[in-house]
Design an enzyme around this catalytic site. Structure first.
Site, PDB file in Angstrom:
ATOM      1  N   ARG A   1      -5.174   2.834   6.899  1.00 41.90           N
ATOM      2  CA  ARG A   1      -6.555   3.292   6.690  1.00 41.90           C
ATOM      3  C   ARG A   1      -7.470   2.140   6.302  1.00 41.90           C
ATOM      4  O   ARG A   1      -8.570   2.364   5.815  1.00 41.90           O
ATOM      5  CB  ARG A   1      -6.598   4.357   5.598  1.00 41.90           C
ATOM      6  CG  ARG A   1      -5.828   5.608   5.903  1.00 41.90           C
ATOM      7  CD  ARG A   1      -6.318   6.727   5.009  1.00 41.90           C
ATOM      8  NE  ARG A   1      -5.229   7.499   4.469  1.00 41.90           N
ATOM      9  CZ  ARG A   1      -5.373   8.405   3.511  1.00 41.90           C
ATOM     10  NH1 ARG A   1      -6.554   8.614   2.962  1.00 41.90           N
ATOM     11  NH2 ARG A   1      -4.336   9.080   3.076  1.00 41.90           N
TER      12      ARG A   1
ATOM     13  N   TYR B   1      -1.269  -9.957   8.743  1.00 41.56           N
ATOM     14  CA  TYR B   1      -1.418 -11.379   8.385  1.00 41.56           C
ATOM     15  C   TYR B   1      -2.026 -12.165   9.547  1.00 41.56           C
ATOM     16  O   TYR B   1      -2.831 -13.076   9.344  1.00 41.56           O
ATOM     17  CB  TYR B   1      -0.063 -11.964   7.984  1.00 41.56           C
ATOM     18  CG  TYR B   1       0.547 -11.316   6.758  1.00 41.56           C
ATOM     19  CD1 TYR B   1      -0.229 -11.045   5.637  1.00 41.56           C
ATOM     20  CD2 TYR B   1       1.889 -10.961   6.714  1.00 41.56           C
ATOM     21  CE1 TYR B   1       0.318 -10.428   4.522  1.00 41.56           C
ATOM     22  CE2 TYR B   1       2.443 -10.351   5.594  1.00 41.56           C
ATOM     23  CZ  TYR B   1       1.652 -10.083   4.511  1.00 41.56           C
ATOM     24  OH  TYR B   1       2.186  -9.475   3.406  1.00 41.56           O
TER      25      TYR B   1
ATOM     26  N   GLY C   1      -4.823  -2.054   3.211  1.00 44.77           N
ATOM     27  CA  GLY C   1      -4.059  -3.306   3.138  1.00 44.77           C
ATOM     28  C   GLY C   1      -4.953  -4.510   3.379  1.00 44.77           C
ATOM     29  O   GLY C   1      -4.851  -5.533   2.691  1.00 44.77           O
ATOM     30  N   ARG C   2      -5.844  -4.366   4.336  1.00 39.28           N
ATOM     31  CA  ARG C   2      -6.784  -5.452   4.628  1.00 39.28           C
ATOM     32  C   ARG C   2      -7.672  -5.732   3.401  1.00 39.28           C
ATOM     33  O   ARG C   2      -7.915  -6.885   3.057  1.00 39.28           O
ATOM     34  CB  ARG C   2      -7.644  -5.038   5.826  1.00 39.28           C
ATOM     35  CG  ARG C   2      -8.438  -6.140   6.472  1.00 39.28           C
ATOM     36  CD  ARG C   2      -9.412  -5.576   7.497  1.00 39.28           C
ATOM     37  NE  ARG C   2      -8.805  -4.787   8.552  1.00 39.28           N
ATOM     38  CZ  ARG C   2      -8.182  -5.314   9.603  1.00 39.28           C
ATOM     39  NH1 ARG C   2      -8.072  -6.608   9.726  1.00 39.28           N
ATOM     40  NH2 ARG C   2      -7.668  -4.531  10.540  1.00 39.28           N
TER      41      ARG C   2
ATOM     42  N   VAL D   1       0.876  -1.175   0.000  1.00 39.86           N
ATOM     43  CA  VAL D   1       0.000   0.000   0.000  1.00 39.86           C
ATOM     44  C   VAL D   1       0.911   1.223   0.000  1.00 39.86           C
ATOM     45  O   VAL D   1       1.896   1.276   0.761  1.00 39.86           O
ATOM     46  CB  VAL D   1      -0.923   0.000   1.231  1.00 39.86           C
ATOM     47  CG1 VAL D   1      -1.720   1.299   1.321  1.00 39.86           C
ATOM     48  CG2 VAL D   1      -1.872  -1.200   1.181  1.00 39.86           C
TER      49      VAL D   1
ATOM     50  N   GLU E   1       6.414 -14.905   2.355  1.00 40.74           N
ATOM     51  CA  GLU E   1       7.569 -14.647   3.219  1.00 40.74           C
ATOM     52  C   GLU E   1       7.471 -13.229   3.751  1.00 40.74           C
ATOM     53  O   GLU E   1       7.056 -12.330   3.021  1.00 40.74           O
ATOM     54  CB  GLU E   1       8.894 -14.791   2.459  1.00 40.74           C
ATOM     55  CG  GLU E   1       9.328 -16.204   2.208  1.00 40.74           C
ATOM     56  CD  GLU E   1       8.855 -16.719   0.862  1.00 40.74           C
ATOM     57  OE1 GLU E   1       8.561 -15.894  -0.023  1.00 40.74           O
ATOM     58  OE2 GLU E   1       8.784 -17.952   0.699  1.00 40.74           O
TER      59      GLU E   1
HETATM   60  C1  COA Z   1       1.817  -4.064   5.345  1.00 43.80           C
HETATM   61  C2  COA Z   1       0.868  -3.125   4.595  1.00 43.80           C
HETATM   62  C3  COA Z   1       0.471  -3.751   3.265  1.00 43.80           C
HETATM   63  C4  COA Z   1      -0.380  -2.899   5.456  1.00 43.80           C
HETATM   64  O1  COA Z   1      -1.236  -2.047   4.734  1.00 43.80           O
HETATM   65  P1  COA Z   1      -2.156  -0.969   5.492  1.00 43.80           P
HETATM   66  O2  COA Z   1      -3.065  -0.359   4.496  1.00 43.80           O
HETATM   67  O3  COA Z   1      -1.294  -0.036   6.260  1.00 43.80           O
HETATM   68  O4  COA Z   1      -2.937  -1.897   6.510  1.00 43.80           O
HETATM   69  P2  COA Z   1      -4.390  -1.653   7.127  1.00 43.80           P
HETATM   70  O5  COA Z   1      -4.604  -0.181   7.375  1.00 43.80           O
HETATM   71  O6  COA Z   1      -5.398  -2.356   6.294  1.00 43.80           O
HETATM   72  O7  COA Z   1      -4.227  -2.364   8.528  1.00 43.80           O
HETATM   73  C5  COA Z   1      -4.848  -3.584   8.797  1.00 43.80           C
HETATM   74  C6  COA Z   1      -4.259  -4.123  10.086  1.00 43.80           C
HETATM   75  O8  COA Z   1      -2.882  -4.459   9.898  1.00 43.80           O
HETATM   76  C7  COA Z   1      -2.159  -4.130  11.087  1.00 43.80           C
HETATM   77  N1  COA Z   1      -1.182  -3.100  10.779  1.00 43.80           N
HETATM   78  C8  COA Z   1      -0.973  -2.509   9.576  1.00 43.80           C
HETATM   79  N2  COA Z   1       0.059  -1.649   9.667  1.00 43.80           N
HETATM   80  C9  COA Z   1       0.499  -1.704  10.942  1.00 43.80           C
HETATM   81  C10 COA Z   1       1.548  -1.052  11.638  1.00 43.80           C
HETATM   82  N3  COA Z   1       2.358  -0.159  11.036  1.00 43.80           N
HETATM   83  N4  COA Z   1       1.744  -1.357  12.940  1.00 43.80           N
HETATM   84  C11 COA Z   1       0.951  -2.235  13.573  1.00 43.80           C
HETATM   85  N5  COA Z   1      -0.088  -2.892  12.954  1.00 43.80           N
HETATM   86  C12 COA Z   1      -0.297  -2.617  11.658  1.00 43.80           C
HETATM   87  C13 COA Z   1      -3.169  -3.687  12.107  1.00 43.80           C
HETATM   88  O9  COA Z   1      -3.641  -4.846  12.776  1.00 43.80           O
HETATM   89  C14 COA Z   1      -4.253  -3.132  11.223  1.00 43.80           C
HETATM   90  O10 COA Z   1      -5.502  -3.122  11.832  1.00 43.80           O
HETATM   91  P3  COA Z   1      -5.904  -1.854  12.774  1.00 43.80           P
HETATM   92  O11 COA Z   1      -5.749  -0.637  11.913  1.00 43.80           O
HETATM   93  O12 COA Z   1      -7.313  -2.150  13.140  1.00 43.80           O
HETATM   94  O13 COA Z   1      -4.956  -1.858  13.924  1.00 43.80           O
HETATM   95  C15 COA Z   1       1.541  -1.735   4.383  1.00 43.80           C
HETATM   96  O14 COA Z   1       1.992  -1.252   5.626  1.00 43.80           O
HETATM   97  C16 COA Z   1       2.678  -1.747   3.415  1.00 43.80           C
HETATM   98  O15 COA Z   1       2.472  -1.700   2.204  1.00 43.80           O
HETATM   99  N6  COA Z   1       3.932  -1.767   3.949  1.00 43.80           N
HETATM  100  C17 COA Z   1       5.124  -1.700   3.120  1.00 43.80           C
HETATM  101  C18 COA Z   1       5.283  -2.932   2.261  1.00 43.80           C
HETATM  102  C19 COA Z   1       5.248  -4.199   3.078  1.00 43.80           C
HETATM  103  O16 COA Z   1       5.909  -4.313   4.098  1.00 43.80           O
HETATM  104  N7  COA Z   1       4.479  -5.171   2.570  1.00 43.80           N
HETATM  105  C20 COA Z   1       4.368  -6.472   3.188  1.00 43.80           C
HETATM  106  C21 COA Z   1       5.522  -7.325   2.789  1.00 43.80           C
HETATM  107  S1  COA Z   1       5.412  -8.979   3.473  1.00 43.80           S
END
Ligand code: COA
Length: 162
Positions: A85, A122, A88-89, A78, A110
Site C-alpha cells: 500500500r 530497493y 514500505g516506500r 511492514v 543485506e
Molecule cells: C519489503 C517490504 C518492507 C515492502 O513493504 P510494502 O509496504 O509492501 O512496500 P510498498 O507497498 O511501499 O511497495 C513499494 C514498491 O516495492 C515493490 N514491492 C513491494 N512488495 C512487492 C512484492 N511483494 N512484489 C513485487 N514488488 C513489490 C514494488 O515496486 C512496490 O511499488 P508498486 O506498488 O508501485 O509496484 C514488506 O513487503 C515487508 O515488510 N516484507 C517482509 C519483511 C522483509 O522482507 N523485509 C525486507 C528485508 S531485506
C-alpha cells in the site's frame, strides 16, 4: 510507482514497552524473525529503532546502525496486512531522511535474493548490489541462502546530498 496511501503514517522511536508488540509483528512477517531479545539488544546498543504508526496502530518497524560513514539497515518490516500500500516506500524514505544528520555516505543492507518484493523496493530507490555473503540466511529444511549486499549512495561528494 504506487500512489501515496490514503492514510499517512507517523513515526516514533521504539521503546522497551513496544518490544512484545514488535516481536509479534516481526514473527508475522518473516520465516526467520528477529527475536524480542534481538530488538532489546538493538535498543540497548543505541541503534536507531523506529516504529511507523497509523493512528495508534504500529504497522511497521525498522532498525538502523550508524557506524563510521555508513548507515546499515538491519531491519525493515511492514506488517503483512499493511503491505503493498506504499508504506514500505514511506518507511524507507524516512530512514534515508534520518540518516542525513549522521552525514552517512552510504546506506547498506543485506537481502535474500529470493525476496523479490524487497529487492524491487530497493531497486526503485536506486540501491545497487555491491557484494554477496554466501550461505548467510537459514532456509526451511536446514539449508542456507546467500545474502546480497546492497548499497545506496546518500552523499555523493561530487553531487551533494541525496
Ligand atoms: C519489503 C517490504 C518492507 C515492502 O513493504 P510494502 O509496504 O509492501 O512496500 P510498498 O507497498 O511501499 O511497495 C513499494 C514498491 O516495492 C515493490 N514491492 C513491494 N512488495 C512487492 C512484492 N511483494 N512484489 C513485487 N514488488 C513489490 C514494488 O515496486 C512496490 O511499488 P508498486 O506498488 O508501485 O509496484 C514488506 O513487503 C515487508 O515488510 N516484507 C517482509 C519483511 C522483509 O522482507 N523485509 C525486507 C528485508 S531485506
Amino acid at each position: 510507482m504506487s500512489a501515496l496511501p490514503h492514510t499517512l503514517p507517523h513515526f516514533r522511536r521504539m521503546r522497551a514497552m513496544d518490544l512484545d508488540c514488535i516481536a509479534i509483528q516481526e514473527a508475522s512477517a518473516y520465516d526467520f524473525p528477529w527475536t524480542r531479545g534481538n530488538f532489546k539488544d538493538a535498543l540497548d546498543a543505541g541503534y536507531d529503532c523506529w516504529l511507523m504508526l497509523v493512528g495508534s496502530q504500529i504497522i511497521g518497524h525498522a532498525v538502523v546502525l550508524f557506524a563510521a560513514s555508513e548507515a546499515h539497515l538491519l531491519n525493515l518490516t511492514v506488517a503483512p496486512d499493511w503491505q503493498r500500500r506504499g508504506y514500505g516506500r514511506i518507511l524507507l524514505q524516512h530512514l534515508i531522511n534520518e540518516a542525513k544528520p549522521h552525514k552517512s555516505e552510504l546506506m547498506l543492507l543485506e537481502v535474500r535474493p529470493s525476496n523479490v518484493g524487497a529487492l524491487q523496493l530497493y531497486s526503485t530507490f536506486g540501491f545497487d548490489q555491491i557484494g554477496l555473503r554466501r550461505n548467510y540466511y537459514p532456509v526451511r529444511g536446514g539449508a542456507h541462502e546467500d545474502a546480497w549486499v546492497l548499497s545506496l549512495v546518500l552523499i555523493d561528494p561530487l553531487a551533494g546530498a541525496r
